[in-house]
Design a protein around this motif. Structure first.
Motif, PDB file in Angstrom:
ATOM      1  N   ASP A 107      -7.813  -6.958 -10.984  1.00 47.17           N
ATOM      2  CA  ASP A 107      -8.576  -8.117 -10.512  1.00 47.17           C
ATOM      3  C   ASP A 107      -9.213  -7.859  -9.139  1.00 47.17           C
ATOM      4  O   ASP A 107      -8.626  -7.167  -8.306  1.00 47.17           O
ATOM      5  CB  ASP A 107      -7.646  -9.329 -10.331  1.00 47.17           C
ATOM      6  N   HIS A 108     -10.384  -8.440  -8.923  1.00 49.60           N
ATOM      7  CA  HIS A 108     -10.989  -8.438  -7.590  1.00 49.60           C
ATOM      8  C   HIS A 108     -11.475  -9.849  -7.254  1.00 49.60           C
ATOM      9  O   HIS A 108     -12.434 -10.333  -7.863  1.00 49.60           O
ATOM     10  CB  HIS A 108     -12.164  -7.457  -7.527  1.00 49.60           C
ATOM     11  N   CYS A 148     -14.763  -8.146  -1.698  1.00 45.08           N
ATOM     12  CA  CYS A 148     -13.499  -8.408  -2.342  1.00 45.08           C
ATOM     13  C   CYS A 148     -12.543  -8.892  -1.261  1.00 45.08           C
ATOM     14  O   CYS A 148     -12.495  -8.334  -0.168  1.00 45.08           O
ATOM     15  CB  CYS A 148     -12.965  -7.128  -2.981  1.00 45.08           C
ATOM     16  N   ILE A 205      -9.250  -8.874  -1.454  1.00 42.22           N
ATOM     17  CA  ILE A 205      -8.054  -8.055  -1.223  1.00 42.22           C
ATOM     18  C   ILE A 205      -8.447  -7.304   0.039  1.00 42.22           C
ATOM     19  O   ILE A 205      -9.364  -6.475   0.032  1.00 42.22           O
ATOM     20  CB  ILE A 205      -7.792  -7.096  -2.406  1.00 42.22           C
ATOM     21  N   HIS A 246      -9.217  -3.675   0.231  1.00 42.84           N
ATOM     22  CA  HIS A 246     -10.465  -3.253  -0.417  1.00 42.84           C
ATOM     23  C   HIS A 246     -11.653  -3.535   0.500  1.00 42.84           C
ATOM     24  O   HIS A 246     -12.560  -2.713   0.634  1.00 42.84           O
ATOM     25  CB  HIS A 246     -10.649  -3.974  -1.760  1.00 42.84           C
ATOM     26  N   MET A 286     -15.420  -2.328   0.275  1.00 40.94           N
ATOM     27  CA  MET A 286     -15.835  -3.079  -0.916  1.00 40.94           C
ATOM     28  C   MET A 286     -16.500  -4.380  -0.455  1.00 40.94           C
ATOM     29  O   MET A 286     -15.994  -5.477  -0.637  1.00 40.94           O
ATOM     30  CB  MET A 286     -14.626  -3.362  -1.808  1.00 40.94           C
TER      31      MET A 286
HETATM   32 CU    CU Z   1     -10.755  -5.670  -4.746  1.00 39.57          CU
END
Ligand code: CU
Ligand code: C2O
Ligand code: CU
Length: 484
Positions: free
Chosen positions: A413-414, A467, A469, A472, A477
């Motif tokens: 998941d992102h 993202c 997270i 990331h 990202m």
């Molecule tokens: Cu991510």
């Protein structure tokens, strides 16, 4: 003027470090299967972070002071931890404001490194966004000035957003809540409101924060999964208890302030009445067995005290498989306990009626979209690229409406976040979503596709999308939307 805050913090931490009350309770059958993580079964009552003092004499103008600085606090009972803290506490104090308020935050960076404060989910001018474009150097003061638009009542939060250092700074303790209130809030005043800031962390046996050595295997696994920890905190407390009277209804504003942990909330013996998400209330409440809260998402839920006087229930985080099989962490499939809902011995009262109409959520019409932006999410990259501060990825004009299509190409998941503008999810894997709500982050599960519609209705500037997270994000990202 900072005295009340300091006093409140001392209270929080003396509560934390005191030994559990005699009736050392919890661990009923409901808690079975939970991870006996650090210091579980505390049972102290949940406290809320202090609210930032408004130093302005003017009505509708809110002036507050925030300082980020190193501190040494007791996060786990019996140990001390070197942290970074806003005004000396973890979580930081809450910014509690009304729609229409003008807010000035005088921020001082007393950290040994640059930082920013990002006001996650708020619609504000570019210079107040606290993105990596506006770092605040050690010793510097920066003023964040913004106005809270009407129609944006909801639960938000603030956290640092320096380039490549967000995981570290949030993990060190820098995060706090923002509550925006609506003078015409439809929910009855008699409902007790609680703020629940969920955050996890990883510690070494000596109480210090555990961040892996760069380049180590552990560091690579963190880069993949995002850094999670076995200690689960609610407002900085482990397994606090929340008192409720039988029949009482409570409104919980829940913030996932974890860098990577996704929570799947469940309260055995109860259902949640889900009344709102990132950007505030829905049009109608929805009944839910459980709530999935990806990192940085917020929910407002009504907890109805259906239990009997004297009984307890445990708010749980059920297993959620957001991982690639190779790097699934040990214990990912265990249920964890977050807090104990503790019924008082008082007789049941009659529950207040909950309105079925909450507030209108005006629709952004996808038919007005002038472009569709396709974002291919792979591991650590968006459209095959790492973030570059000197590259604009999307150019759009002020006032336009666009659709974003987020395609997750990989097996984990992102959760995708856009700065500056709230949006409405329109479909998941081509299926229309059942109703409108205001979001600033949407989880895109492994190999799924999500579409949302957004209108850039104000504030030209450079806005990050990434993202959430945070590992990331730090690795790149992330991309840049320029609105002009
Ligand atoms: Cu991510
Ligand atoms: Cu909370 Cu750029 O994010
Ligand atoms: Cu943001």
């Amino acid at each position: 003027m900072r005295t009340p805050i300091v006093v409140a913090i001392l209270t929080i931490f003396s509560v934390l470090s005191s030994s559990p009350p005699a009736a050392a309770q919890t661990a009923g059958p409901e808690a079975a299967g939970s991870v006996e993580a650090v210091g579980a079964a505390e049972g102290d009552s949940l406290t809320a972070p202090a609210v930032l003092d408004d130093l302005s004499p003017e009505p509708r103008v809110v002036e507050v002071e925030l300082t980020a600085a190193p501190a040494r606090l007791s996060l786990l009972p019996g140990t001390e931890t070197d942290v970074f803290a806003y005004n000396g506490s973890v979580p930081g104090p809450t910014l509690d404001v009304w729609e229409g308020d003008s807010v000035v935050v005088r921020f001082r960076n007393d950290l040994p490194e640059p930082t920013t404060i990002h006001w996650h989910g708020l619609h504000l001018p570019f210079t107040a966004d606290g993105s990596p474009f506006h770092p605040v150097e050690p010793g510097e003061v920066y003023e964040y000035a913004f106005r809270i638009p009407e129609g944006t009542a909801g639960t938000y939060w603030y956290h640092p957003h320096p380039n490549h250092r967000t995981t570290w700074q949030i993990g060190k303790g820098l995060f706090g809540a923002v509550i925006v209130r609506d003078p015409d809030d439809p929910l009855p005043d008699s409902i007790t409101e609680r703020l629940l800031i969920l955050a996890d962390n990883r510690f070494r046996p000596d109480g210090s924060l555990d961040f892996p050595e760069p380049g180590s295997r552990e560091a690579r696994i963190d880069e993949e999964n995002g850094r999670e920890g076995g200690a689960l905190f609610v407002n900085g407390q482990i397994m606090p208890s929340v008192p409720i009277r039988s029949g009482e209804v409570q409104r919980w504003r829940v913030i996932n302030a974890s860098g990577a942990r996704v929570y799947r909330l469940s309260l055995p013996g109860h259902t949640f009445l889900h009344v709102g998400s990132d950007g505030g209330l829905f049009e109608h409440p929805v009944e839910r067995e459980e709530i999935l809260l990806a990192n940085t998402e917020r929910v407002e839920i009504l907890v109805r005290g259906e239990g009997d006087p004297g009984s307890t229930a445990v708010l749980q985080d059920l297993p959620y498989d957001r991982y690639r099989p190779l790097t699934r962490p040990d214990g990912w499939d265990e249920t964890r306990s977050l807090l104990t809902l503790r019924y008082t011995d008082e007789a049941r009262i009659e529950s207040p009626p909950i309105p079925d109409r909450l507030r209108p959520v005006p629709s952004i019409d996808p038919a007005e979209a002038t472009a569709t932006r396709v974002m291919r999410l792979s591991q650590g990259r968006i459209n095959g690229q790492l973030m570059d501060m000197d590259r604009v990825d999307v150019r759009a004009s002020l006032g336009s409406t666009e659709i974003w299509e987020l395609r997750n190409l990989v097996g984990m998941d992102h959760p995708f976040h856009l700065h500056g503008f709230r949006f409405q999810v329109i479909s998941r894997n081509g299926e229309p979503v059942p109703f409108r709500s205001w979001k600033d982050t949407v989880n895109v599960p492994a190999r799924e596709t999500v579409r949302f519609v957004v209108r850039y209705d104000d504030y030209p500037g450079m806005w990050m999308f990434h993202c959430h997270i945070v590992d990331h994000e730090d690795m790149g990202m992330m991309g840049i939307l320029e609105v002009r």
